[in-house]
Design a protein around this motif. Structure first.
Motif: not given
Ligand code: HEC
Length: 189
Positions: A21, A27, A122, A124, A126, A131
């Motif tokens: 994560a 992020k 968003i 995230e 995979d 990224k």
């Protein structure tokens, strides 16, 4: 027994820290990078499109987009060390076909928009630890000459030029402020 519990805890800790994560900090970093790339790409496409529109209207700008939109985004992809893609549920260019994940994001964004809530990008990871950045593309009034309603903002002549290059075009019928699609940016590192 206690030792076993201790080792179990250590194993758990290692597993948690190796979890793929993204941290909140990462992020934020990639949200900023993605925004910068999407804005730069939008600007580049807009400048070139506006020039073509001024020079020869839709009859010149549409064939230009047809031939140059991909090379322009591909060049920006190299510059930014990321894959830059625009995609939509209502495609004009089949080369922009959405992946499974992009379709899910598109559906999600359309749902959020229907609920009248604000759309947010968003970021995230995979399954391959790559990224991704996804952001909405919302139409403005000046997009409607080529994406609006036929015989209203899109002239019949413009529509026939579009159809001659994209016989399966689904990208008309929009209004100002509609969600047209998404930016999908995959970072190389
Ligand atoms: C002169 C006509 C014209 C104008 C004005 C125009 N577009 Fe397009 N648009 C096209 C053409 C042609 C394509 C297909 C070529 C490509 O870009 O891949 C396209 C493709 C797209 C795509 C890629 C998805 C797909 O369906 O292939 C998006 C997203 C998009 N346009 C959004 C916009 C937005 C947002 C604006 C306004 C800022 C805009 N367009 C203005 C002609 C136009």
């Amino acid at each position: 027994m206690e030792q076993k519990v201790f080792y179990l805890l250590i194993t758990l800790l290692v597993l948690i820290s190796c979890n793929s994560a993204l941290s909140e900090k990462d992020k934020e970093v990639y949200a900023l990078k993605g925004k910068e790339i999407a804005e730069a790409s939008f600007l580049e496409l807009s400048i070139q499109l506006t020039d073509q529109m001024k020079a020869g209207g839709p009859a010149q700008a549409i064939p230009f987009c047809n031939q140059k939109a991909m090379p322009i985004t591909n060049q920006l992809s190299e510059e930014f060390e990321a894959t830059i893609k625009r995609t939509s549920n209502n495609l004009r260019n089949q080369q922009n076909t959405p992946s499974k994940r992009e379709l899910e994001i598109l559906d999600e964004f359309h749902k959020i928009k229907l609920e009248g809530k604000q759309l947010k990008p968003i970021v995230e990871l995979d399954a391959d630890n790559k990224k991704h950045f996804y952001a909405p593309i919302v139409l403005k009034a000046n997009c409607l000459v080529c994406h609006g309603k036929v015989d209203e903002t899109v002239s019949v002549k413009t529509d026939s030029i579009i159809k001659s290059l994209y016989p399966n075009d689904k990208a008309t019928g929009y209004s100002d402020g509609d969600l047209r699609g998404i930016w999908s940016i995959t970072f190389k590192n």
